[in-house]
Scaffold this motif. Structure first.
Motif, PDB file in Angstrom:
ATOM      1  N   LYS A 193      11.345  34.154  39.958  1.00  5.75           N
ATOM      2  CA  LYS A 193      10.403  33.121  40.236  1.00  5.75           C
ATOM      3  C   LYS A 193       9.792  33.323  41.726  1.00  5.75           C
ATOM      4  O   LYS A 193       8.763  33.310  41.707  1.00  5.75           O
ATOM      5  CB  LYS A 193      10.809  31.789  40.057  1.00  5.75           C
TER       6      LYS A 193
ATOM      7  N   ILE B 240       1.110  26.595  34.111  1.00  2.00           N
ATOM      8  CA  ILE B 240       1.198  27.411  32.793  1.00  2.00           C
ATOM      9  C   ILE B 240       2.993  27.762  32.592  1.00  2.00           C
ATOM     10  O   ILE B 240       3.663  27.795  33.542  1.00  2.00           O
ATOM     11  CB  ILE B 240       0.323  28.757  32.985  1.00  2.00           C
ATOM     12  N   TYR B 241       3.158  27.528  31.380  1.00  2.00           N
ATOM     13  CA  TYR B 241       4.720  27.420  30.992  1.00  2.00           C
ATOM     14  C   TYR B 241       5.193  28.819  30.963  1.00  2.00           C
ATOM     15  O   TYR B 241       4.738  29.768  30.172  1.00  2.00           O
ATOM     16  CB  TYR B 241       4.621  26.857  29.541  1.00  2.00           C
ATOM     17  N   PRO B 242       6.338  29.193  31.726  1.00  2.00           N
ATOM     18  CA  PRO B 242       6.879  30.645  31.829  1.00  2.00           C
ATOM     19  C   PRO B 242       7.601  30.914  30.636  1.00  2.00           C
ATOM     20  O   PRO B 242       7.663  32.330  30.526  1.00  2.00           O
ATOM     21  CB  PRO B 242       7.982  30.108  33.005  1.00  2.00           C
ATOM     22  N   HIS B 243       7.719  30.214  29.840  1.00  2.00           N
ATOM     23  CA  HIS B 243       8.473  30.661  28.376  1.00  2.00           C
ATOM     24  C   HIS B 243       7.663  30.997  27.325  1.00  2.00           C
ATOM     25  O   HIS B 243       8.032  31.355  26.142  1.00  2.00           O
ATOM     26  CB  HIS B 243       9.542  29.386  28.182  1.00  2.00           C
ATOM     27  N   MET B 244       6.189  30.693  27.471  1.00  2.00           N
ATOM     28  CA  MET B 244       5.387  31.014  26.492  1.00  2.00           C
ATOM     29  C   MET B 244       4.317  32.183  26.926  1.00  2.00           C
ATOM     30  O   MET B 244       3.939  32.353  28.137  1.00  2.00           O
ATOM     31  CB  MET B 244       4.396  29.799  26.369  1.00  2.00           C
TER      32      MET B 244
ATOM     33  N   ALA C 241       0.314  18.086  32.561  1.00  2.00           N
ATOM     34  CA  ALA C 241      -0.638  19.076  31.959  1.00  2.00           C
ATOM     35  C   ALA C 241      -0.608  19.111  30.481  1.00  2.00           C
ATOM     36  O   ALA C 241      -1.396  19.157  29.793  1.00  2.00           O
ATOM     37  CB  ALA C 241      -0.230  20.619  32.535  1.00  2.00           C
TER      38      ALA C 241
ATOM     39  N   MET D 232      16.260  34.550  35.647  1.00  3.56           N
ATOM     40  CA  MET D 232      14.737  34.141  35.891  1.00  3.56           C
ATOM     41  C   MET D 232      14.304  33.333  36.990  1.00  3.56           C
ATOM     42  O   MET D 232      13.356  33.485  37.601  1.00  3.56           O
ATOM     43  CB  MET D 232      14.449  33.139  34.472  1.00  3.56           C
TER      44      MET D 232
ATOM     45  N   VAL E 249       8.203  21.935  26.075  1.00  5.31           N
ATOM     46  CA  VAL E 249       7.839  22.279  27.633  1.00  5.31           C
ATOM     47  C   VAL E 249       9.125  22.020  28.340  1.00  5.31           C
ATOM     48  O   VAL E 249       9.588  23.069  28.903  1.00  5.31           O
ATOM     49  CB  VAL E 249       6.833  21.219  28.105  1.00  5.31           C
TER      50      VAL E 249
ATOM     51  N   PHE F  55       3.896  20.236  34.859  1.00  4.25           N
ATOM     52  CA  PHE F  55       4.118  20.843  33.702  1.00  4.25           C
ATOM     53  C   PHE F  55       4.047  19.753  32.608  1.00  4.25           C
ATOM     54  O   PHE F  55       3.293  19.695  31.505  1.00  4.25           O
ATOM     55  CB  PHE F  55       5.558  21.427  33.388  1.00  4.25           C
TER      56      PHE F  55
ATOM     57  N   PRO G 148      12.636  24.116  26.669  1.00  2.33           N
ATOM     58  CA  PRO G 148      13.108  25.536  27.099  1.00  2.33           C
ATOM     59  C   PRO G 148      13.209  25.883  28.485  1.00  2.33           C
ATOM     60  O   PRO G 148      13.833  26.827  28.894  1.00  2.33           O
ATOM     61  CB  PRO G 148      11.748  26.156  26.600  1.00  2.33           C
ATOM     62  N   LEU G 149      12.759  25.083  29.311  1.00  2.00           N
ATOM     63  CA  LEU G 149      12.862  25.459  31.038  1.00  2.00           C
ATOM     64  C   LEU G 149      14.219  24.990  31.588  1.00  2.00           C
ATOM     65  O   LEU G 149      14.802  25.540  32.504  1.00  2.00           O
ATOM     66  CB  LEU G 149      12.005  24.505  31.740  1.00  2.00           C
TER      67      LEU G 149
END
Lengths: 354, 292
Positions: free
Chosen positions: B291, A86-90, B187, B287, B202, B184, B205-206
């Motif tokens: 984690k 699951i995407y951490p930024h959403m 998915a 961030m 996806v 990620f 942003p990461l």
């Protein structure tokens, strides 16, 4: 929901063959668990179904259509990954609705569907949160929600419970099972945990070294294992395996004890005798095995006892309230129907004489 | 005897503790001194720049940091000079476009090299990396000939084109995309997204901290670039700020107070860019810490 058929599926990485001729038919709405030790090919099979790997040989059909050459997005499947992905930024809402972005639905329809799925999973309150604000179980639910939202033909689960602690795992196991009952989806679930497999599956597929060892209901696999591997893999603690010899239709243990069963068409062959711990019963009469209790493992409702016998260590189950003392001599017997005979060389179960 | 031993042992340990503490405080003051010295070395040129920009011409060779009669005439002069404004805009346009271009294209290539399996992937990566070993001075002549044949001499495009994508940026982004779990990406593929959507919503942003770092590097690099803009431009209208500022110096004299004033003004956008993107870098670090 759709049926799934895998025919003569093989997968090779260079010269290494990781899947050998897999054949599997899954009915629409069935919950099938692929189980086996690490490197048995279960996850590869799932990834091939998802389209994340290319098939080397054979076909995969979803709902009667061959999907070998289709991209993952065109297969109408959903997948839940081991680390949830699951995407951490959403936010939870965006995570769940992610799969709907390319659908023809209007925004209102999409929102309604997200709310519906969140309602089913009991996490409507969590929709505005970010994944970092969720517990492990809640993240797992978000991952399942994301899979559910598109209403796919087949759900694929790749060891989704292995990152959870024991208590949460039991809880999520139950929730997934309830969800399956409610949604009626076709599910292929991969795990290395035989308890997960036994408790959740309509049918279990046991794999080893890229080959299917046995396909059957949990009860079939437990009570009628097809070979030594399945017998040893399913059940905790494992089935006791004792070396023996078949000759003249009879089976003798290495120490000379004769078993009260006969084997058809097998003569002068080394066999392995398998008896589950709970099928060994204390007896005062003639015993198959006897020995002194070496170790006790109390589990509350029962106690596992490790007994030193002439055939090595045998595990049996004893009453939890009054287990035998350490060092105490115990005698065990087993009913003929509970004794499994395997060919020591091929590992296959041998047919008994009626 | 035993009690005496005990007393001796405890007094020894107190002594040892004191020595250790003294050693620690000595090490600490050493490190503070080095940091202080380093800080002075870094800040001095900036302070000197600002100080000089506030001086009259007759005192610019005076090493004093504090001007005798501080004034803002130099700023008024530079800002009222129409050329300065043009150079500033040129630099801003060029640095902004190259920054956006690098952020998009370096990350696209880096992502492709990191997350796609295709024959020759490694060779392409090595080929891109190998360009890092070629010094800019060697490339200037081919760039110039190219610009000449395409008619790009003395244009914004001519100044920008060598910096629109960089091997360093591609390498940096590829390394950062390695930290994005394959799950990620897979998915998102299963969820029906196309590859561009996955990259944009996806993966990008990461890797925001890396994008921020890249943006700062590229912006600063292009804002302060001197050799190539000097070579490719002919008219003062096309000069960038560093090239333009250098014209305050002629063969006979260097108007240092004006050069320093221009330099002081030109640091403002870089400071703004740094302050904007630094947030993302810090947030990224925070961030990453959460984690675990």
């Amino acid at each position: 929901m759709s049926s799934l058929a895998i025919k003569n599926l093989t997968k090779e990485y260079g010269r290494t063959v990781v899947l050998h001729n897999i054949n599997l038919e899954i009915q629409a709405g069935e919950f099938v668990v692929l189980v086996g030790p690490s490197g048995c090919g279960k996850s590869t099979t799932l990834r091939l179904i998802a389209g994340l790997e290319e098939v080397t040989g054979g076909t995969i059909e979803i709902g009667g259509h061959v999907v070998n050459d289709l991209e993952p997005k065109d297969r109408n499947i959903a997948m839940v990954f081991q680390n949830y992905a699951i995407y951490p930024h959403m936010t939870v809402r965006r995570n769940i609705g992610f799969g709907l972005r390319n659908s023809m639905k209007t925004r209102a329809e999409r929102d309604a569907r997200i709310e519906e799925v969140a309602g089913i999973l009991g996490m409507t309150d969590l929709l505005p949160r970010k994944p970092s604000q969720l517990s492990g179980g809640q993240r797992q639910r978000v991952a399942i929600g994301r899979a559910m939202v598109r209403d796919p033909a087949v759900f694929l689960f790749d060891e989704p419970l292995s990152n959870l602690d024991a208590q949460l795992r039991t809880q999520m196991r139950l929730e997934i099972k309830k969800l399956h009952k409610r949604v009626g989806a076709t599910i292929v679930f991969v795990t290395h945990d035989q308890i997960e497999a036994m408790t959740m599956a309509d049918r279990i597929v046991i794999m080893k070294d890229g080959r299917i060892q046995q396909i059957g209901t949990p009860s079939e696999l437990y009570h009628a294992p097809a070979n030594i591997f399945v017998a040893g893999f399913i059940g905790s603690p494992s089935m006791n395996m004792i070396p023996g010899v078949a000759s003249g239709g009879d089976v003798h243990l290495v120490g000379g004890v004769s078993l009260p069963i006969g084997i058809d068409g097998v003569d002068a062959r080394n066999v392995t005798v398998g008896i589950r711990p709970e099928d060994l019963h204390p007896t005062d009469g003639p015993a198959l095995f006897s020995g002194a209790v070496n170790v006790r493992e109390p589990l509350g409702h029962e106690t596992l006892i490790y007994v030193d016998t002439a055939f090595g260590e045998i595990i049996a189950k004893a009453d939890g309230r009054a287990p035998p003392e350490l060092g105490e001599k115990v005698n065990f017997n087993a009913a003929p129907k509970d004794i499994h005979i395997f060919d020591s060389e091929s590992g296959a179960v041998l047919t008994r004489a009626c | 005897m035993a009690a005496f031993d005990g007393v001796q042992a405890s007094s020894e340990s107190v002594f040892e503790r004191r020595v250790t503490r003294r050693k620690a405080s000595l090490a600490q003051s050493m490190s503070w001194s080095i940091l202080f010295f380093g800080g002075i070395l870094t800040v001095m040129p900036i302070v000197y720049m600002i100080s000089t920009s506030l001086k009259w011409p007759h005192e610019i060779y005076d090493v004093s940091l504090i001007p005798e009669e501080p004034h803002l005439e130099n700023y008024t002069f530079v800002l009222e000079d129409g050329r300065f404004y043009g150079w500033f805009v040129n630099s801003l346009v060029i640095a902004t476009i190259t920054t956006i271009s690098n952020v998009i294209f370096d990350s696209l290539v880096g992502y492709t090299l990191c997350k796609f399996r295709f024959p020759g992937r490694y060779v392409v990566f090595i080929a891109i990396l190998s360009t890092l070993m070629i010094p800019t001075e060697m490339l200037v002549i081919p760039w110039y000939l190219m610009s000449q044949s395409f008619g790009w001499l003395d244009t914004h495009w001519g100044i920008m084109f060598p910096g629109l994508m960089t091997a360093f940026g591609t390498f940096l982004m590829k390394q950062f995309f390695e930290t994005v779990p394959d799950d990620f990406i897979e998915a998102a593929r299963v969820d029906g997204q196309n590859e561009l959507q996955i990259w944009w919503s996806v993966a990008m942003p990461l890797v925001k901290p890396a994008l921020a770092a890249l943006a700062i590097f590229v912006f600063l690099g292009n804002w302060t670039a001197f050799i190539w803009p000097l070579i490719v431009t002919n008219s003062w209208e096309m000069y960038t700020l560093p090239v333009g500022l250098s014209t305050f110096a002629d063969e006979a004299d260097v108007a240092w107070e004006l050069v320093m004033t221009g330099a002081a003004i030109s640091t403002i956008p870089t400071l703004i860019v740094f302050l904007i993107f630094q947030r993302f870098i810090i947030r990224g670090v925070v961030m990453a810490g959460l984690k675990g």
